[in-house]
Design a protein around this motif. Structure first.
Motif, PDB file in Angstrom:
ATOM      1  N   ALA A 131       4.735   6.754  -8.538  1.00 48.68           N
ATOM      2  CA  ALA A 131       5.752   5.693  -8.436  1.00 48.68           C
ATOM      3  C   ALA A 131       7.133   6.286  -8.246  1.00 48.68           C
ATOM      4  CB  ALA A 131       5.714   4.810  -9.680  1.00 48.68           C
TER       5      ALA A 131
ATOM      6  N   GLU B 230       7.217  -1.923  -2.901  1.00 42.93           N
ATOM      7  CA  GLU B 230       6.185  -2.719  -3.569  1.00 42.93           C
ATOM      8  C   GLU B 230       5.147  -1.811  -4.241  1.00 42.93           C
ATOM      9  OE1 GLU B 230       3.320  -6.552  -2.582  1.00 42.93           O
ATOM     10  OE2 GLU B 230       4.231  -5.460  -0.909  1.00 42.93           O
ATOM     11  N   ALA B 231       4.741  -0.749  -3.555  1.00 37.88           N
ATOM     12  CA  ALA B 231       3.786   0.196  -4.139  1.00 37.88           C
ATOM     13  C   ALA B 231       4.381   0.850  -5.382  1.00 37.88           C
ATOM     14  CB  ALA B 231       3.390   1.251  -3.106  1.00 37.88           C
TER      15      ALA B 231
ATOM     16  N   ARG C  50       6.625  -0.343  -7.401  1.00 41.14           N
ATOM     17  CA  ARG C  50       6.696  -1.326  -8.495  1.00 41.14           C
ATOM     18  C   ARG C  50       5.326  -1.481  -9.183  1.00 41.14           C
ATOM     19  NH1 ARG C  50       8.994  -4.822  -5.710  1.00 41.14           N
ATOM     20  NH2 ARG C  50       7.202  -6.061  -5.103  1.00 41.14           N
ATOM     21  N   TRP C  51       4.267  -1.610  -8.373  1.00 37.51           N
ATOM     22  CA  TRP C  51       2.932  -1.773  -8.938  1.00 37.51           C
ATOM     23  C   TRP C  51       2.466  -0.511  -9.663  1.00 37.51           C
ATOM     24  CZ3 TRP C  51       0.039  -6.042  -9.617  1.00 37.51           C
ATOM     25  CH2 TRP C  51       0.387  -7.190  -8.902  1.00 37.51           C
ATOM     26  N   LEU C  52       2.717   0.660  -9.073  1.00 35.66           N
ATOM     27  CA  LEU C  52       2.305   1.913  -9.718  1.00 35.66           C
ATOM     28  C   LEU C  52       3.069   2.134 -11.019  1.00 35.66           C
ATOM     29  CD1 LEU C  52       2.003   4.225  -6.597  1.00 35.66           C
ATOM     30  CD2 LEU C  52       0.113   3.403  -8.037  1.00 35.66           C
TER      31      LEU C  52
ATOM     32  N   GLY D 268      -1.408  -1.071  -6.552  1.00 40.87           N
ATOM     33  CA  GLY D 268      -0.435  -0.041  -6.222  1.00 40.87           C
ATOM     34  C   GLY D 268      -1.017   1.057  -5.353  1.00 40.87           C
ATOM     35  N   THR D 269      -2.237   1.466  -5.662  1.00 41.72           N
ATOM     36  CA  THR D 269      -2.880   2.528  -4.887  1.00 41.72           C
ATOM     37  C   THR D 269      -3.111   2.093  -3.444  1.00 41.72           C
ATOM     38  OG1 THR D 269      -3.899   3.514  -6.840  1.00 41.72           O
ATOM     39  CG2 THR D 269      -4.954   3.975  -4.709  1.00 41.72           C
TER      40      THR D 269
ATOM     41  N   ALA E 202      -3.048  -3.496 -11.686  1.00 42.80           N
ATOM     42  CA  ALA E 202      -1.834  -2.969 -11.049  1.00 42.80           C
ATOM     43  C   ALA E 202      -2.113  -1.609 -10.423  1.00 42.80           C
ATOM     44  CB  ALA E 202      -0.710  -2.861 -12.089  1.00 42.80           C
ATOM     45  N   ASP E 203      -2.981  -0.840 -11.039  1.00 39.48           N
ATOM     46  CA  ASP E 203      -3.368   0.469 -10.528  1.00 39.48           C
ATOM     47  C   ASP E 203      -4.005   0.328  -9.137  1.00 39.48           C
ATOM     48  OD1 ASP E 203      -4.589   2.928 -10.025  1.00 39.48           O
ATOM     49  OD2 ASP E 203      -5.486   3.097 -12.000  1.00 39.48           O
TER      50      ASP E 203
ATOM     51  N   GLU F  97       0.193   1.966  -1.680  1.00 39.61           N
ATOM     52  CA  GLU F  97       0.630   3.344  -1.418  1.00 39.61           C
ATOM     53  C   GLU F  97      -0.070   3.896  -0.177  1.00 39.61           C
ATOM     54  OE1 GLU F  97       1.039   7.371  -4.104  1.00 39.61           O
ATOM     55  OE2 GLU F  97      -0.790   6.166  -4.320  1.00 39.61           O
TER      56      GLU F  97
END
Length: 195
Positions: A85, A57-58, A60-62, A31-32, A27-28, A35
């Motif tokens: 986040a 979406e970014a 949520r993942w972060l 998300g990165t 997820a890191d 982002e």
């Protein structure tokens, strides 16, 4: 990379993030990259629908990655991920309260936020106004635990007993564990070890 047009960089990060998500990437990482895609895309179209979708979406993942870091006790990493986040998820959007509660908890555990109780109370009011019962219950438990008055254990006990049905209904195992721990601590403080 530096010579690529911004849109091409944004698309590359977005494609990589989606590929990584589909192959079980962390997820890191996902998300990165989302982002970064959002950062490049907003430089070109700050209010476009695709930019806002990437931002959400970014976030949520972060937030998911930050929660995992918090669960594993990696507070520095949790703080970094949850701060990023939260920056992508303003008040009033889905996920804001949950992310903000996780960030508040991280900062309480790190001991780096001197204004933590005031900020947590503000966040609690926001959670209650948004009818976010689970994050509100977590905040009440944290506030009772952080209370430095002589009534800390009875406040924790009340908060834990009130939170149990909320956590049970939501299937929140972490919340249930924390509530039972607080109940046990309160009993121990009163010399009740058999309960």
């Amino acid at each position: 990379y530096g010579g690529m047009p911004r849109m091409m960089r944004a698309e590359s990060h977005e494609r990589y993030a989606h590929w990584s998500a589909s192959t079980g990437g962390s997820a890191d990482l996902v998300g990165t990259h989302l982002e970064r895609a959002w950062t490049h895309r907003t430089a070109l179209e700050p209010f476009g629908d695709s930019s806002q979708g990437l931002r959400r979406e970014a976030a949520r993942w972060l937030s998911t990655a930050g929660a995992a870091a918090l669960r594993h006790g990696d507070l520095q990493r949790a703080d970094d991920l949850l701060r990023r986040a939260a920056a992508l998820c303003p008040a009033g959007e889905p996920g804001h309260v949950v992310t903000a509660v996780r960030l508040a908890e991280t900062r309480l555990l790190m001991g780096t936020e001197p204004q933590w109780p005031r900020q947590a109370r503000t966040l609690l009011a926001e959670a209650e106004a948004a009818d976010e019962t689970v994050p509100a219950a977590h905040l009440r438990l944290l506030l009772a635990y952080a209370d430095s008055s002589g009534d800390q254990f009875s406040a924790s006990l009340r908060a834990a007993e009130d939170a149990l049905p909320v956590f049970h209904a939501a299937g929140d195992e972490l919340g249930l564990a924390r509530a039972h721990l607080r109940i046990g601590q309160a009993g121990q403080a009163e010399g009740r070890y058999a309960d």
